[in-house]
Motif scaffolding. Structure first.
Motif, PDB file in Angstrom:
ATOM      1  N   LEU A  24       0.846  -1.193   0.000  1.00 40.29           N
ATOM      2  CA  LEU A  24       0.000   0.000   0.000  1.00 40.29           C
ATOM      3  C   LEU A  24       0.878   1.239   0.000  1.00 40.29           C
ATOM      4  N   TYR A  25       0.361   2.324  -0.570  1.00 38.43           N
ATOM      5  CA  TYR A  25       1.106   3.573  -0.696  1.00 38.43           C
ATOM      6  C   TYR A  25       0.289   4.721  -0.102  1.00 38.43           C
ATOM      7  N   HIS A  26       1.011   5.702   0.459  1.00 34.04           N
ATOM      8  CA  HIS A  26       0.378   6.906   1.003  1.00 34.04           C
ATOM      9  C   HIS A  26       1.133   8.118   0.464  1.00 34.04           C
ATOM     10  N   GLY A  27       0.438   9.001  -0.232  1.00 35.34           N
ATOM     11  CA  GLY A  27       1.067  10.192  -0.791  1.00 35.34           C
ATOM     12  C   GLY A  27       0.886  11.390   0.114  1.00 35.34           C
ATOM     13  N   SER A  28       1.979  12.116   0.365  1.00 37.79           N
ATOM     14  CA  SER A  28       1.940  13.289   1.240  1.00 37.79           C
ATOM     15  C   SER A  28       3.128  14.182   0.913  1.00 37.79           C
ATOM     16  N   ASN A  29       3.298  15.219   1.714  1.00 40.27           N
ATOM     17  CA  ASN A  29       4.488  16.059   1.592  1.00 40.27           C
ATOM     18  C   ASN A  29       5.493  15.741   2.698  1.00 40.27           C
ATOM     19  N   VAL A  30       5.154  14.772   3.541  1.00 38.67           N
ATOM     20  CA  VAL A  30       6.035  14.355   4.637  1.00 38.67           C
ATOM     21  C   VAL A  30       6.121  12.830   4.671  1.00 38.67           C
ATOM     22  N   LEU A  31       7.202  12.333   5.209  1.00 38.58           N
ATOM     23  CA  LEU A  31       7.358  10.905   5.431  1.00 38.58           C
ATOM     24  C   LEU A  31       6.424  10.485   6.559  1.00 38.58           C
ATOM     25  N   VAL A  32       5.690   9.400   6.341  1.00 38.33           N
ATOM     26  CA  VAL A  32       4.795   8.876   7.373  1.00 38.33           C
ATOM     27  C   VAL A  32       5.224   7.439   7.651  1.00 38.33           C
ATOM     28  N   ASP A  33       6.234   7.297   8.520  1.00 40.42           N
ATOM     29  CA  ASP A  33       6.720   5.950   8.831  1.00 40.42           C
ATOM     30  C   ASP A  33       5.976   5.323  10.000  1.00 40.42           C
ATOM     31  N   ASN A  34       5.229   6.149  10.736  1.00 36.21           N
ATOM     32  CA  ASN A  34       4.435   5.663  11.860  1.00 36.21           C
ATOM     33  C   ASN A  34       3.048   6.302  11.781  1.00 36.21           C
ATOM     34  N   PRO A  35       2.153   5.735  10.959  1.00 33.13           N
ATOM     35  CA  PRO A  35       0.841   6.353  10.756  1.00 33.13           C
ATOM     36  C   PRO A  35       0.038   6.462  12.054  1.00 33.13           C
ATOM     37  N   ILE A  36      -0.655   7.584  12.183  1.00 33.98           N
ATOM     38  CA  ILE A  36      -1.579   7.793  13.299  1.00 33.98           C
ATOM     39  C   ILE A  36      -2.895   8.312  12.739  1.00 33.98           C
ATOM     40  N   LEU A  37      -3.910   8.264  13.553  1.00 29.29           N
ATOM     41  CA  LEU A  37      -5.222   8.755  13.144  1.00 29.29           C
ATOM     42  C   LEU A  37      -5.331  10.225  13.540  1.00 29.29           C
ATOM     43  N   LEU A  38      -5.509  11.076  12.546  1.00 29.56           N
ATOM     44  CA  LEU A  38      -5.706  12.500  12.780  1.00 29.56           C
ATOM     45  C   LEU A  38      -7.071  12.882  12.242  1.00 29.56           C
ATOM     46  N   LYS A  39      -7.717  13.804  12.918  1.00 31.48           N
ATOM     47  CA  LYS A  39      -8.985  14.313  12.413  1.00 31.48           C
ATOM     48  C   LYS A  39      -8.679  15.216  11.228  1.00 31.48           C
ATOM     49  N   ALA A  40      -9.276  14.907  10.097  1.00 31.20           N
ATOM     50  CA  ALA A  40      -9.019  15.673   8.877  1.00 31.20           C
ATOM     51  C   ALA A  40      -9.678  17.044   8.956  1.00 31.20           C
ATOM     52  N   ASN A  41      -9.093  17.998   8.235  1.00 28.49           N
ATOM     53  CA  ASN A  41      -9.676  19.334   8.196  1.00 28.49           C
ATOM     54  C   ASN A  41     -10.656  19.479   7.029  1.00 28.49           C
ATOM     55  N   ARG A  42     -11.014  18.365   6.426  1.00 29.66           N
ATOM     56  CA  ARG A  42     -11.987  18.357   5.338  1.00 29.66           C
ATOM     57  C   ARG A  42     -12.738  17.029   5.379  1.00 29.66           C
ATOM     58  N   THR A  43     -13.857  16.981   4.677  1.00 26.29           N
ATOM     59  CA  THR A  43     -14.615  15.729   4.634  1.00 26.29           C
ATOM     60  C   THR A  43     -13.927  14.764   3.671  1.00 26.29           C
ATOM     61  N   LEU A  44     -13.959  13.504   4.020  1.00 29.50           N
ATOM     62  CA  LEU A  44     -13.294  12.470   3.231  1.00 29.50           C
ATOM     63  C   LEU A  44     -14.292  11.395   2.828  1.00 29.50           C
ATOM     64  N   ASP A  45     -13.976  10.668   1.767  1.00 33.76           N
ATOM     65  CA  ASP A  45     -14.879   9.650   1.222  1.00 33.76           C
ATOM     66  C   ASP A  45     -15.354   8.653   2.267  1.00 33.76           C
ATOM     67  N   PHE A  46     -14.421   8.157   3.071  1.00 35.37           N
ATOM     68  CA  PHE A  46     -14.746   7.105   4.032  1.00 35.37           C
ATOM     69  C   PHE A  46     -14.630   7.584   5.472  1.00 35.37           C
ATOM     70  N   GLY A  47     -14.640   8.880   5.698  1.00 38.47           N
ATOM     71  CA  GLY A  47     -14.558   9.426   7.047  1.00 38.47           C
ATOM     72  C   GLY A  47     -13.118   9.626   7.487  1.00 38.47           C
ATOM     73  N   HIS A  48     -12.962  10.032   8.729  1.00 37.49           N
ATOM     74  CA  HIS A  48     -11.624  10.272   9.272  1.00 37.49           C
ATOM     75  C   HIS A  48     -10.856   8.961   9.335  1.00 37.49           C
ATOM     76  N   GLY A  49      -9.606   9.010   8.929  1.00 31.53           N
ATOM     77  CA  GLY A  49      -8.788   7.814   8.945  1.00 31.53           C
ATOM     78  C   GLY A  49      -7.471   8.057   8.237  1.00 31.53           C
ATOM     79  N   PHE A  50      -6.699   7.001   8.095  1.00 34.20           N
ATOM     80  CA  PHE A  50      -5.423   7.047   7.387  1.00 34.20           C
ATOM     81  C   PHE A  50      -5.639   6.351   6.055  1.00 34.20           C
ATOM     82  N   TYR A  51      -5.407   7.084   4.967  1.00 31.44           N
ATOM     83  CA  TYR A  51      -5.737   6.616   3.630  1.00 31.44           C
ATOM     84  C   TYR A  51      -4.508   6.128   2.869  1.00 31.44           C
TER      85      TYR A  51
END
Length: 161
Positions: free
Chosen positions: A3-30
């Motif tokens: 699986l891949y995650h695109g961002s502007n920062v390295l995410v080597d230890n994913p955590i659950l953050l509340k998004a500042n926008r609505t997302l397709d499947f709700g708050h989570g790590f995509y």
């Protein structure tokens, strides 16, 4: 499964953050199974954040993650009525929360948003939207919504884009 995650920062230890926008499947790590989709998001995110580079974080999960008995998993196969209703619930219903640990399904991209807008403005009915969406090639996303689910992700590597 990779699986891949695109961002502007390295995410080597994913955590659950509340998004500042609505997302397709709700708050989570995509994440996505598509390296190209992750690259696209890394470029978008780096531009939004005025970063000089995007980062694709790469993970591995067990092949049977979506069949685990200890996880509550929802899988949508293509653009369906149930997928569209779930996306609309997450995007439109304020405070909507679902009970799933992991959700896999199509990404609602710009073309999908145009259809959703047409539906919301009553230019298209539900069945017409689904018929239209089935003609699109839609990328996938696998979202993680609980710490229990995130614990199944194993960071492997990253790429700069």
């Amino acid at each position: 499964m990779i699986l891949y995650h695109g961002s502007n920062v390295l995410v080597d230890n994913p955590i659950l953050l509340k998004a500042n926008r609505t997302l397709d499947f709700g708050h989570g790590f995509y994440t996505t199974t598509s390296r190209e989709q992750a690259r696209k998001w890394a470029v978008i995110k780096s531009r939004r954040e005025n970063s000089d580079k995007g980062i694709i974080s790469i993970y591995e999960v067990e092949e049977d993650i979506l069949k685990k008995n200890n996880l509550n998993v929802r899988i949508f196969r293509g653009a369906s009525k149930s997928w569209l209703k779930f996306v609309l619930d997450n995007r439109i219903q304020e405070g909507y929360i679902h009970e799933f640990d992991v959700v896999k399904g199509c990404v609602a991209d710009d073309r999908v948003y145009a259809c959703l807008n047409a539906f919301e403005n009553q230019f298209m009915d539900f069945d017409t939207v689904i018929k239209e969406l089935k003609t699109y090639k839609l990328n996938d996303q696998v979202s993680f919504h609980t710490v229990k689910a995130l614990n199944h992700l194993k960071f492997l590597d990253y790429e700069e884009v």
